[in-house]
Design a protein around this motif. Sequence first.
Motif, PDB file in Angstrom:
ATOM      1  N   LEU A   1       0.865  -1.177   0.000  1.00 44.26           N
ATOM      2  CA  LEU A   1       0.000   0.000   0.000  1.00 44.26           C
ATOM      3  C   LEU A   1       0.905   1.230   0.000  1.00 44.26           C
ATOM      4  O   LEU A   1       1.530   1.565   1.002  1.00 44.26           O
ATOM      5  CB  LEU A   1      -0.908  -0.009   1.244  1.00 44.26           C
ATOM      6  N   VAL A   2       0.987   1.907  -1.163  1.00 46.81           N
ATOM      7  CA  VAL A   2       1.904   3.029  -1.313  1.00 46.81           C
ATOM      8  C   VAL A   2       1.278   4.331  -0.830  1.00 46.81           C
ATOM      9  O   VAL A   2       1.910   5.073  -0.071  1.00 46.81           O
ATOM     10  CB  VAL A   2       2.346   3.163  -2.799  1.00 46.81           C
ATOM     11  N   ASN A   3       0.094   4.629  -1.258  1.00 49.39           N
ATOM     12  CA  ASN A   3      -0.583   5.865  -0.878  1.00 49.39           C
ATOM     13  C   ASN A   3      -1.826   5.558  -0.030  1.00 49.39           C
ATOM     14  O   ASN A   3      -2.911   5.367  -0.571  1.00 49.39           O
ATOM     15  CB  ASN A   3      -1.011   6.660  -2.113  1.00 49.39           C
ATOM     16  N   PRO A   4      -1.692   5.543   1.296  1.00 51.51           N
ATOM     17  CA  PRO A   4      -2.868   5.275   2.139  1.00 51.51           C
ATOM     18  C   PRO A   4      -3.843   6.446   2.094  1.00 51.51           C
ATOM     19  O   PRO A   4      -3.441   7.608   1.960  1.00 51.51           O
ATOM     20  CB  PRO A   4      -2.294   5.099   3.540  1.00 51.51           C
ATOM     21  N   GLU A   5      -5.111   6.125   2.221  1.00 51.62           N
ATOM     22  CA  GLU A   5      -6.144   7.151   2.222  1.00 51.62           C
ATOM     23  C   GLU A   5      -6.170   7.866   3.565  1.00 51.62           C
ATOM     24  O   GLU A   5      -5.564   7.429   4.542  1.00 51.62           O
ATOM     25  CB  GLU A   5      -7.509   6.509   1.955  1.00 51.62           C
ATOM     26  N   ALA A   6      -6.919   8.974   3.618  1.00 55.12           N
ATOM     27  CA  ALA A   6      -6.990   9.774   4.840  1.00 55.12           C
ATOM     28  C   ALA A   6      -7.610   8.972   5.989  1.00 55.12           C
ATOM     29  O   ALA A   6      -7.147   9.066   7.136  1.00 55.12           O
ATOM     30  CB  ALA A   6      -7.809  11.041   4.588  1.00 55.12           C
ATOM     31  N   THR A   7      -8.604   8.161   5.689  1.00 52.71           N
ATOM     32  CA  THR A   7      -9.239   7.366   6.744  1.00 52.71           C
ATOM     33  C   THR A   7      -8.275   6.320   7.292  1.00 52.71           C
ATOM     34  O   THR A   7      -8.279   6.033   8.490  1.00 52.71           O
ATOM     35  CB  THR A   7     -10.499   6.667   6.209  1.00 52.71           C
ATOM     36  N   GLN A   8      -7.429   5.788   6.406  1.00 52.28           N
ATOM     37  CA  GLN A   8      -6.454   4.795   6.858  1.00 52.28           C
ATOM     38  C   GLN A   8      -5.395   5.444   7.745  1.00 52.28           C
ATOM     39  O   GLN A   8      -4.982   4.876   8.756  1.00 52.28           O
ATOM     40  CB  GLN A   8      -5.802   4.109   5.651  1.00 52.28           C
ATOM     41  N   LEU A   9      -4.968   6.650   7.388  1.00 47.80           N
ATOM     42  CA  LEU A   9      -3.991   7.366   8.212  1.00 47.80           C
ATOM     43  C   LEU A   9      -4.592   7.735   9.578  1.00 47.80           C
ATOM     44  O   LEU A   9      -3.913   7.682  10.607  1.00 47.80           O
ATOM     45  CB  LEU A   9      -3.505   8.622   7.488  1.00 47.80           C
ATOM     46  N   GLU A  10      -5.854   8.092   9.567  1.00 46.88           N
ATOM     47  CA  GLU A  10      -6.545   8.418  10.817  1.00 46.88           C
ATOM     48  C   GLU A  10      -6.614   7.195  11.716  1.00 46.88           C
ATOM     49  O   GLU A  10      -6.418   7.279  12.926  1.00 46.88           O
ATOM     50  CB  GLU A  10      -7.954   8.933  10.503  1.00 46.88           C
ATOM     51  N   LYS A  11      -6.882   6.051  11.111  1.00 47.80           N
ATOM     52  CA  LYS A  11      -6.941   4.800  11.876  1.00 47.80           C
ATOM     53  C   LYS A  11      -5.587   4.495  12.501  1.00 47.80           C
ATOM     54  O   LYS A  11      -5.498   4.093  13.665  1.00 47.80           O
ATOM     55  CB  LYS A  11      -7.366   3.660  10.948  1.00 47.80           C
ATOM     56  N   LEU A  12      -4.499   4.724  11.753  1.00 52.40           N
ATOM     57  CA  LEU A  12      -3.143   4.471  12.281  1.00 52.40           C
ATOM     58  C   LEU A  12      -2.819   5.422  13.438  1.00 52.40           C
ATOM     59  O   LEU A  12      -2.154   5.027  14.409  1.00 52.40           O
ATOM     60  CB  LEU A  12      -2.106   4.632  11.170  1.00 52.40           C
ATOM     61  N   SER A  13      -3.298   6.653  13.346  1.00 49.42           N
ATOM     62  CA  SER A  13      -2.993   7.635  14.391  1.00 49.42           C
ATOM     63  C   SER A  13      -3.734   7.332  15.699  1.00 49.42           C
ATOM     64  O   SER A  13      -3.301   7.780  16.763  1.00 49.42           O
ATOM     65  CB  SER A  13      -3.351   9.043  13.909  1.00 49.42           C
ATOM     66  N   ARG A  14      -4.798   6.571  15.653  1.00 45.77           N
ATOM     67  CA  ARG A  14      -5.575   6.237  16.859  1.00 45.77           C
ATOM     68  C   ARG A  14      -5.023   5.020  17.592  1.00 45.77           C
ATOM     69  O   ARG A  14      -5.576   4.609  18.606  1.00 45.77           O
ATOM     70  CB  ARG A  14      -7.040   5.969  16.481  1.00 45.77           C
ATOM     71  N   ARG A  15      -3.924   4.461  17.130  1.00 43.62           N
ATOM     72  CA  ARG A  15      -3.377   3.229  17.716  1.00 43.62           C
ATOM     73  C   ARG A  15      -3.072   3.392  19.200  1.00 43.62           C
ATOM     74  O   ARG A  15      -3.418   2.528  20.002  1.00 43.62           O
ATOM     75  CB  ARG A  15      -2.134   2.794  16.956  1.00 43.62           C
ATOM     76  N   GLU A  16      -2.406   4.476  19.576  1.00 46.72           N
ATOM     77  CA  GLU A  16      -2.031   4.684  20.979  1.00 46.72           C
ATOM     78  C   GLU A  16      -3.265   4.798  21.876  1.00 46.72           C
ATOM     79  O   GLU A  16      -3.284   4.243  22.978  1.00 46.72           O
ATOM     80  CB  GLU A  16      -1.159   5.924  21.109  1.00 46.72           C
ATOM     81  N   GLU A  17      -4.288   5.520  21.410  1.00 43.09           N
ATOM     82  CA  GLU A  17      -5.530   5.663  22.198  1.00 43.09           C
ATOM     83  C   GLU A  17      -6.184   4.305  22.444  1.00 43.09           C
ATOM     84  O   GLU A  17      -6.605   4.008  23.563  1.00 43.09           O
ATOM     85  CB  GLU A  17      -6.535   6.553  21.449  1.00 43.09           C
ATOM     86  N   ILE A  18      -6.222   3.490  21.409  1.00 38.48           N
ATOM     87  CA  ILE A  18      -6.867   2.179  21.514  1.00 38.48           C
ATOM     88  C   ILE A  18      -6.084   1.280  22.468  1.00 38.48           C
ATOM     89  O   ILE A  18      -6.670   0.588  23.314  1.00 38.48           O
ATOM     90  CB  ILE A  18      -7.007   1.536  20.117  1.00 38.48           C
TER      91      ILE A  18
END
Length: 179
Positions: free
Chosen positions: A151-168
């Motif tokens: 996956l070369v260019n992740p979408e905005a929703t995918q990047l948002e999901k990655l950024s929530r990792r610490e919270e989860i």
Amino acid sequence: MADDSASSGDAAGETWIPASRRPDGTWRKARRVKDGYVPPDEVAKYESKGKQWANSFSKLPPGVHEEENKQLTKNQKKRKNKKKEESEHQRCEVEEVTEKLQSATVSRTATAAGTVYTSNPDDLKLKRVKNLRKKLRQIEELQEKIDSGELVNPEATQLEKLSRREEIEKELAELEQEA
């Protein structure tokens, strides 16, 4: 010429139908008709052979005679009474259930996904833990795809999901400590 029977007229081939009273009480005039004429009121209604055949059978079920028909109606009355009793019983049950529902209390718990209503908080915690673990698995799979170059260019929703990792991870750790 208004006697009770049809009489022959002056000319040959004529007959008189005497005056008569209609069902509503009014009088019908005497009238002159040709020989062989039968008034529509007196003509027998046409019945096909099939209709005659169907009418030749009894209206009762097979094996039931006229004397037994009275017993059959008694049984039907019993069935109706039984149905009434059942409906009254069901009505009583419905009233009991509505009373119980009105007196029941429901706890309200807020989650990150929205508001959830439950009667058992332990079940809610287990569901939430399962949900968070699933999200973590999805985040890890997404991260592996990005790292491998699939996956070369992740979408905005995918990047948002990655950024929530610490919270989860933090919320999952808290829930596991409480349990």
